[in-house]
Design a protein around this motif. Structure first.
Motif, PDB file in Angstrom:
ATOM      1  N   GLU A  83       0.851  -1.185   0.000  1.00  6.91           N
ATOM      2  CA  GLU A  83       0.000   0.000   0.000  1.00  6.91           C
ATOM      3  C   GLU A  83       0.886   1.234   0.000  1.00  6.91           C
ATOM      4  OE1 GLU A  83      -3.779   0.963   2.503  1.00  6.91           O
ATOM      5  OE2 GLU A  83      -2.031   1.673   3.645  1.00  6.91           O
ATOM      6  N   GLY A 111      -8.053   3.141  -1.713  1.00 10.29           N
ATOM      7  CA  GLY A 111      -8.891   3.530  -0.596  1.00 10.29           C
ATOM      8  C   GLY A 111      -8.925   5.041  -0.489  1.00 10.29           C
ATOM      9  N   ASN A 125     -14.577   5.814   5.162  1.00 13.58           N
ATOM     10  CA  ASN A 125     -13.591   5.131   4.332  1.00 13.58           C
ATOM     11  C   ASN A 125     -14.294   4.389   3.208  1.00 13.58           C
ATOM     12  OD1 ASN A 125     -11.359   5.817   6.032  1.00 13.58           O
ATOM     13  ND2 ASN A 125     -12.048   4.242   7.452  1.00 13.58           N
ATOM     14  N   ASP A 127     -13.280   1.790   0.152  1.00 12.59           N
ATOM     15  CA  ASP A 127     -12.217   0.949  -0.399  1.00 12.59           C
ATOM     16  C   ASP A 127     -12.746   0.172  -1.591  1.00 12.59           C
ATOM     17  OD1 ASP A 127     -10.074   1.407   1.618  1.00 12.59           O
ATOM     18  OD2 ASP A 127     -11.564   0.532   2.966  1.00 12.59           O
TER      19      ASP A 127
END
Length: 148
Positions: A83, A111, A125, A127
């Motif tokens: 990531e 994300g 959030n 994603d």
């Protein structure tokens, strides 16, 4: 009507020093007795898992995590994920999972962290992940979560 019963548990530990960006973990999965039917039992898939991680946003916006799975009577398998965070709001992700038989096991995603108030601890959030699965088609995963 038939039924089956078994007892199973997972045990694991993760260690990361407060002064190191590296973390390590180990676990044993599916500890227990046989899954018992009327008079016959099947062993549970005893699995050993060893993992690692690298995470320190003070040094780098890069996070790396992976693990190796050792299944009883099976070949070793592994996973790896990476990531990269951009500005604390957007994260780009990629991964590989050797357990996928339908295709190559790669995935891509991102994300987004959206602030919902002036307090810096409340976020929504979103994603998304894309995983090609060969003849089975492409998988699209969408997750929406909240941090308060």
């Amino acid at each position: 009507v038939y039924s089956a019963t078994a007892f199973s548990c997972d045990v694991g530990v993760f260690f990361q020093s407060a002064f190191s960006p590296f973390g390590y973990g180990i676990s044993i999965l599916n500890l227990g007795n046989k899954l018992k039917y009327i008079c016959k039992g099947d062993e549970q898939p005893l699995t050993f898992r060893i993992g690692f991680s690298y995470y320190n946003l003070d040094i780098s916006p890069l996070t790396i995590a992976g693990d190796a799975l050792l299944l009883k009577n099976s070949n070793p398998e592994f996973t790896l994920g990476i990531e990269y965070k951009l500005g604390g709001i957007l994260a780009l992700r990629t991964g590989f999972d050797s357990r996928v038989d339908a295709d190559l096991g790669y995935s891509l995603g991102f994300g987004v962290k959206i602030p919902v108030s002036k307090e810096k601890s409340r976020f929504i959030n979103i994603d998304y992940a894309f995983k090609p699965m060969g003849d089975l088609g492409d998988y699209h995963y969408i997750t929406v979560g909240a941090e308060f």
